[in-house]
Design a protein around this motif. Structure first.
Motif, PDB file in Angstrom:
ATOM      1  N   PHE A   1      65.237 106.985  -3.312  1.00 18.06           N
ATOM      2  CA  PHE A   1      66.520 106.570  -3.885  1.00 18.06           C
ATOM      3  C   PHE A   1      66.441 105.122  -4.359  1.00 18.06           C
ATOM      4  O   PHE A   1      66.841 104.776  -5.469  1.00 18.06           O
ATOM      5  N   TRP A   2      65.900 104.266  -3.476  1.00 15.99           N
ATOM      6  CA  TRP A   2      65.883 102.835  -3.778  1.00 15.99           C
ATOM      7  C   TRP A   2      65.071 102.556  -5.044  1.00 15.99           C
ATOM      8  O   TRP A   2      65.478 101.760  -5.887  1.00 15.99           O
ATOM      9  N   SER A   3      63.928 103.221  -5.176  1.00 11.84           N
ATOM     10  CA  SER A   3      63.105 102.986  -6.364  1.00 11.84           C
ATOM     11  C   SER A   3      63.852 103.385  -7.631  1.00 11.84           C
ATOM     12  O   SER A   3      63.706 102.756  -8.666  1.00 11.84           O
ATOM     13  N   ALA A   4      64.642 104.440  -7.538  1.00 11.46           N
ATOM     14  CA  ALA A   4      65.336 104.907  -8.746  1.00 11.46           C
ATOM     15  C   ALA A   4      66.629 104.136  -9.008  1.00 11.46           C
ATOM     16  O   ALA A   4      66.932 103.806 -10.149  1.00 11.46           O
ATOM     17  N   PHE A   5      67.395 103.859  -7.968  1.00 13.83           N
ATOM     18  CA  PHE A   5      68.748 103.334  -8.189  1.00 13.83           C
ATOM     19  C   PHE A   5      69.055 102.007  -7.495  1.00 13.83           C
ATOM     20  O   PHE A   5      70.168 101.487  -7.624  1.00 13.83           O
ATOM     21  N   GLY A   6      68.067 101.471  -6.772  1.00 16.48           N
ATOM     22  CA  GLY A   6      68.306 100.223  -6.044  1.00 16.48           C
ATOM     23  C   GLY A   6      68.854  99.120  -6.933  1.00 16.48           C
ATOM     24  O   GLY A   6      69.741  98.367  -6.544  1.00 16.48           O
ATOM     25  N   ARG A   7      68.341  99.059  -8.153  1.00 16.78           N
ATOM     26  CA  ARG A   7      68.763  97.988  -9.058  1.00 16.78           C
ATOM     27  C   ARG A   7      70.250  98.019  -9.334  1.00 16.78           C
ATOM     28  O   ARG A   7      70.856  97.002  -9.658  1.00 16.78           O
ATOM     29  N   ILE A   8      70.823  99.229  -9.265  1.00 19.41           N
ATOM     30  CA  ILE A   8      72.258  99.327  -9.522  1.00 19.41           C
ATOM     31  C   ILE A   8      73.049  99.055  -8.242  1.00 19.41           C
ATOM     32  O   ILE A   8      74.010  98.297  -8.239  1.00 19.41           O
ATOM     33  N   LEU A   9      72.595  99.663  -7.161  1.00 14.31           N
ATOM     34  CA  LEU A   9      73.303  99.494  -5.886  1.00 14.31           C
ATOM     35  C   LEU A   9      73.458  98.009  -5.527  1.00 14.31           C
ATOM     36  O   LEU A   9      74.502  97.575  -5.054  1.00 14.31           O
ATOM     37  N   LYS A  10      72.406  97.230  -5.783  1.00  7.10           N
ATOM     38  CA  LYS A  10      72.417  95.799  -5.485  1.00  7.10           C
ATOM     39  C   LYS A  10      73.626  95.076  -6.033  1.00  7.10           C
ATOM     40  O   LYS A  10      74.100  94.111  -5.452  1.00  7.10           O
ATOM     41  N   GLU A  11      74.070  95.533  -7.201  1.00  5.64           N
ATOM     42  CA  GLU A  11      75.189  94.847  -7.842  1.00  5.64           C
ATOM     43  C   GLU A  11      76.409  94.815  -6.921  1.00  5.64           C
ATOM     44  O   GLU A  11      77.276  93.966  -7.047  1.00  5.64           O
ATOM     45  N   GLY A  12      76.446  95.764  -5.984  1.00  5.55           N
ATOM     46  CA  GLY A  12      77.567  95.841  -5.051  1.00  5.55           C
ATOM     47  C   GLY A  12      77.733  94.568  -4.232  1.00  5.55           C
ATOM     48  O   GLY A  12      78.850  94.179  -3.890  1.00  5.55           O
TER      49      GLY A  12
ATOM     50  N   GLU B   1      58.258 135.342  -5.494  1.00  3.50           N
ATOM     51  CA  GLU B   1      58.873 134.200  -4.834  1.00  3.50           C
ATOM     52  C   GLU B   1      58.304 132.900  -5.397  1.00  3.50           C
ATOM     53  O   GLU B   1      57.117 132.799  -5.690  1.00  3.50           O
ATOM     54  N   GLN B   2      59.150 131.916  -5.531  1.00  2.15           N
ATOM     55  CA  GLN B   2      58.705 130.588  -5.935  1.00  2.15           C
ATOM     56  C   GLN B   2      57.824 130.022  -4.813  1.00  2.15           C
ATOM     57  O   GLN B   2      58.195 130.084  -3.644  1.00  2.15           O
ATOM     58  N   ARG B   3      56.636 129.492  -5.162  1.00  2.00           N
ATOM     59  CA  ARG B   3      55.774 128.925  -4.121  1.00  2.00           C
ATOM     60  C   ARG B   3      56.321 127.573  -3.676  1.00  2.00           C
ATOM     61  O   ARG B   3      56.930 126.855  -4.457  1.00  2.00           O
ATOM     62  N   THR B   4      56.087 127.237  -2.434  1.00  2.00           N
ATOM     63  CA  THR B   4      56.580 125.958  -1.930  1.00  2.00           C
ATOM     64  C   THR B   4      55.450 125.183  -1.254  1.00  2.00           C
ATOM     65  O   THR B   4      54.439 125.750  -0.880  1.00  2.00           O
ATOM     66  N   VAL B   5      55.651 123.877  -1.155  1.00  2.00           N
ATOM     67  CA  VAL B   5      54.689 123.037  -0.438  1.00  2.00           C
ATOM     68  C   VAL B   5      55.454 122.129   0.517  1.00  2.00           C
ATOM     69  O   VAL B   5      56.619 121.823   0.297  1.00  2.00           O
ATOM     70  N   GLU B   6      54.761 121.709   1.571  1.00  2.00           N
ATOM     71  CA  GLU B   6      55.349 120.751   2.506  1.00  2.00           C
ATOM     72  C   GLU B   6      55.026 119.358   1.991  1.00  2.00           C
ATOM     73  O   GLU B   6      53.854 119.044   1.745  1.00  2.00           O
ATOM     74  N   VAL B   7      56.027 118.543   1.785  1.00  2.00           N
ATOM     75  CA  VAL B   7      55.738 117.182   1.329  1.00  2.00           C
ATOM     76  C   VAL B   7      56.408 116.178   2.255  1.00  2.00           C
ATOM     77  O   VAL B   7      57.466 116.446   2.815  1.00  2.00           O
ATOM     78  N   LYS B   8      55.731 115.042   2.406  1.00  2.00           N
ATOM     79  CA  LYS B   8      56.329 113.951   3.185  1.00  2.00           C
ATOM     80  C   LYS B   8      57.163 113.137   2.217  1.00  2.00           C
ATOM     81  O   LYS B   8      56.694 112.775   1.138  1.00  2.00           O
ATOM     82  N   ILE B   9      58.363 112.872   2.593  1.00  2.00           N
ATOM     83  CA  ILE B   9      59.214 112.120   1.673  1.00  2.00           C
ATOM     84  C   ILE B   9      60.130 111.177   2.447  1.00  2.00           C
ATOM     85  O   ILE B   9      60.650 111.530   3.504  1.00  2.00           O
ATOM     86  N   HIS B  10      60.244 109.985   1.919  1.00  2.00           N
ATOM     87  CA  HIS B  10      61.193 109.016   2.474  1.00  2.00           C
ATOM     88  C   HIS B  10      62.317 108.991   1.457  1.00  2.00           C
ATOM     89  O   HIS B  10      62.227 108.343   0.427  1.00  2.00           O
TER      90      HIS B  10
END
Ligand code: ADP
Length: 668
Positions: free
Chosen positions: A411-422, A397-406
């Protein structure tokens, strides 16, 4: 035709990718199958699209399918399709080069870092080459639809590839993998069946596995009286073979959605989020849209090669259908299947169809709803697979971990610069996009929304303040924030040139105007008393103001007193409608002509330096020094906002002169 074998070299980037693949110690080698099945499925889609207009293209071979043919004796696994096929030139082009932009830099970067990490190859989006994870030699025979000639491509990944004329009964492609010794598990029926189920179940076309079965031969019995049997080969379809998006939501697992995303995009990482929806009534369509898990290499180029795929009544029409996705959502991936377009719609005329605009509206609406949900969700705990988990060599089985994620912040860090253009481009959705904007703030950690900012505003504060600089840190330390800080006002710190247009396009949020801390007079809700005081100080310092202005001449539009500052003696501001110096710089760097703007030098009447200067100006013996000081004030105001003085060497020299003079005095 002469039976000539042509020798070809791989493009340098392909060699680089191949060396990563061949030397990889990655344990999830089975991903090769998903990649090759995806390619075969695409080839079937391309064929059925062409067949819509080219009658007779399918000939007698109308049932489209993908076949897996394991051969124990030869030690080969063949992936065969009766799709579009490839011509001689297409083989050279498609299986010898990588066309994607940014590949070269990435390859060089990986080579420089000496990384041989297979998970990185996913970034190239180069599925076919994954074949060399399990094969030491790959033979491709292909015959393009509508052509009589087949070609054979052969490579061992080490010394380029060869191409020669070949035979194939009908159109389509065979990918023959000569499996490495340690990859013989991919010949086993059980293994292949599992892999298809696991990675490729959603493929719309049947994936048939050639299996061997013992079957009775007539009524004959053997010596023990049991029915006599013999080995026969049969085809078994091993996937469900229905388009994933047509299945009811409740019947599709998250894992299946993720696998479908990888199939669609050739990405190797899970999507960040997805939305699966059906629209019924005047419009009829089904959609499955994904927010990618990470930004691609060529995020900012407007030419994306994988956007949203258009299907009409389950028939593939168009890859990367830009008519369905506004530019400011160009990071989204997915599938739209509509009942409202005619099957014979051509790729070129999709744009002109009235219903297309309606579909696009739905795509925008569903995407914004998904992003709003993510923003609402906040931080969550999710179970994620351990990346590059090498512990499960033997199919554990693939091992898994519990991670905290927002998820929204990711999303914003990766694509915010594009979304803003809206905000700028889509007036109808401006308000919705505005709520999704996130900025750094002078008082709060992490990302802040405009709504959160407004909620924190002290009652007397009327405007939303922001400052734009080259980096968040430069913005945070900008002198323009001083008076705002003193009043306990929060300032949004922006570090993206696009923000200049975003705030301009927005104008207001929740009825509060967005005001630059570095533009205009920044009245700051001054009291009558404060206004009077500034007037009095202006009169008091009028001599100095004239002197500084005379000295700086054409470099500034105006010199005036301000209450904007507390700790700094001076700063430069832009007039109300001017452009920020950061944007000016970016535009110049991009070769655009920007008229040189004259800025306003503001002096802080409460600052010791300014007060001393006033005294110096009155002292006949030393008043000449005021000129050097003026230059310095101007220079340091430029430096504080991240610009360079026009004459950096002269500025440095003036500082040295002053330092020498100051230390001389210290000694004397
Ligand atoms: P990608 O699929 O991301 O473009 P690949 O390296 O997997 O990258 O494949 C390169 C190209 O080779 C494909 O875009 C396609 O044009 C062609 N190709 C690969 N496999 C097949 C196939 N089975 N039939 C027809 N064309 C194929």
């Amino acid at each position: 035709m002469t039976q000539q074998v042509e020798q070809h070299a791989f493009q340098a980037e392909v060699d680089e990718v191949l060396s990563i693949v061949v030397n990889s110690l990655y344990s999830h080698k089975e991903v090769f199958l998903r990649e090759l099945i995806s390619n075969a499925s695409d080839a079937l889609d391309k064929l059925s699209f062409r067949a819509l207009t080219e009658h007779g293209l399918l000939g007698d071979d109308k049932e489209l399918h993908i076949d897996l043919i394991p051969s124990e004796d030869a030690g080969t696994l063949t992936i065969r399709d009766n799709g579009i096929g490839m011509t001689h030139d297409e083989l050279v082009q498609n299986l010898g080069t990588i066309a994607k932009s940014g590949t070269k830099q990435l390859a060089q970067q990986l080579a420089a870092e000496g990384k041989k990490d297979i998970s990185l190859i996913g970034k190239f989006g180069v599925g076919f080459y994954a074949a060399f994870l399990v094969a030491d030699k790959v033979t491709v025979t292909s015959r393009a639809a509508g052509s009589d000639q087949a070609w054979m491509w052969v490579s061992d990944a080490k010394s380029g590839f060869t191409i020669e004329p070949s035979e194939r009964e009908a159109r389509g492609t065979n990918i023959i993998l000569h499996l490495k010794e340690d990859a013989s598990e991919f010949l086993r029926e059980y293994e292949l069946r599992n892999l298809v189920r696991r990675y490729s179940d959603y493929v719309r076309h049947p994936i048939r596995l050639r299996v061997e079965r013992q079957k009775p031969v007539g009524d004959e019995k053997d010596e023990k009286g049991n029915p006599k049997t013999e080995k026969v080969q049969e085809w078994e379809t091993v996937n469900t073979a229905s388009a994933l998006w047509t299945r009811p939501k409740g019947e599709v697992t998250e894992e299946q959605y993720h696998d479908f995303y990888k199939h669609l995009t050739h990405e190797w990482t899970d999507p960040l989020a997805y939305t699966h929806f059906k629209v019924e009534g005047t419009q009829e369509l089904t959609g499955l849209l994904f927010v990618p898990g990470q930004a691609p290499m060529d995020l900012f180029s407007n030419k994306q090669n994988k956007g949203v795929r258009l299907y009409v009544k389950r028939v593939f029409i168009k890859e990367d259908c830009e008519e369905l996705l506004p530019e400011w959502l160009r990071f989204m991936r997915g599938v739209i299947d509509t009942e409202d377009l005619a099957l014979n719609v051509s790729r070129e005329t999709v744009q002109q169809e009235r219903v297309t605009a309606g579909i696009k509206k739905q795509v925008v609406n569903k995407t914004l709803t998904l992003l709003e949900e993510l923003a609402e969700e906040g931080e969550t705990t999710r179970t994620e697979p351990v990346e590059d988990d090498e512990s499960d060599e033997e199919g554990g089985e693939q091992r898994t971990v519990e991670v905290k994620i927002h998820r929204y912040h990711k999303f914003w860090s990766a694509f915010g610069r594009i979304l803003k253009e809206g905000v700028h481009y889509d007036w109808n959705n401006k308000e919705r996009v505005a709520k999704l904007l996130r900025y750094r703030s002078s008082t709060a950690d992490g990302w802040t929304s405009l709504q959160e900012y407004v909620d924190r505003m002290p009652e007397e504060q009327k405007s939303i303040y922001y400052v734009i600089a080259e980096s968040v840190d430069t913005a945070r330390n900008s002198p323009h924030l001083e008076a705002l800080r003193k009043r306990g006002y929060e300032v949004l710190l922006m570090a993206d040139p696009v923000d200049e247009w975003v705030v301009e396009g927005l104008g207001k949020f929740a009825d509060k105007p967005l005001v630059s801390a570095a533009k205009g007079a920044l009245a700051l809700d001054d009291t009558e008393e404060e206004k009077k005081e500034l007037e009095a100080q202006t009169t008091l310092f009028s001599g100095l103001i004239e002197r500084v202005k005379g000295n700086l001449g054409d470099h500034v539009a105006e010199v005036r007193m301000t209450h904007r500052l507390t700790d700094s003696p001076a700063c430069l501001v832009t007039d109300e409608h001017g452009m920020s110096p950061y944007l000016e710089k970016i535009l110049r760097q991009n070769g655009q002509e920007v008229p040189g703007q004259k800025r306003i030098l503001e002096l802080n009447p409460d600052h010791e330096v300014i007060q001393r200067l006033q005294e110096l100006a009155k002292d006949d013996a030393r008043s000449a020094e005021v000129d050097t000081w003026s230059q310095l004030l101007f220079g340091q105001a430029l430096v504080a906002e991240g610009s360079l003085p026009a004459d950096p060497a002269g500025f440095a020299k003036a500082i040295t002169t002053l330092m020498r003079r100051a230390s001389d005095k210290g000694e004397g």
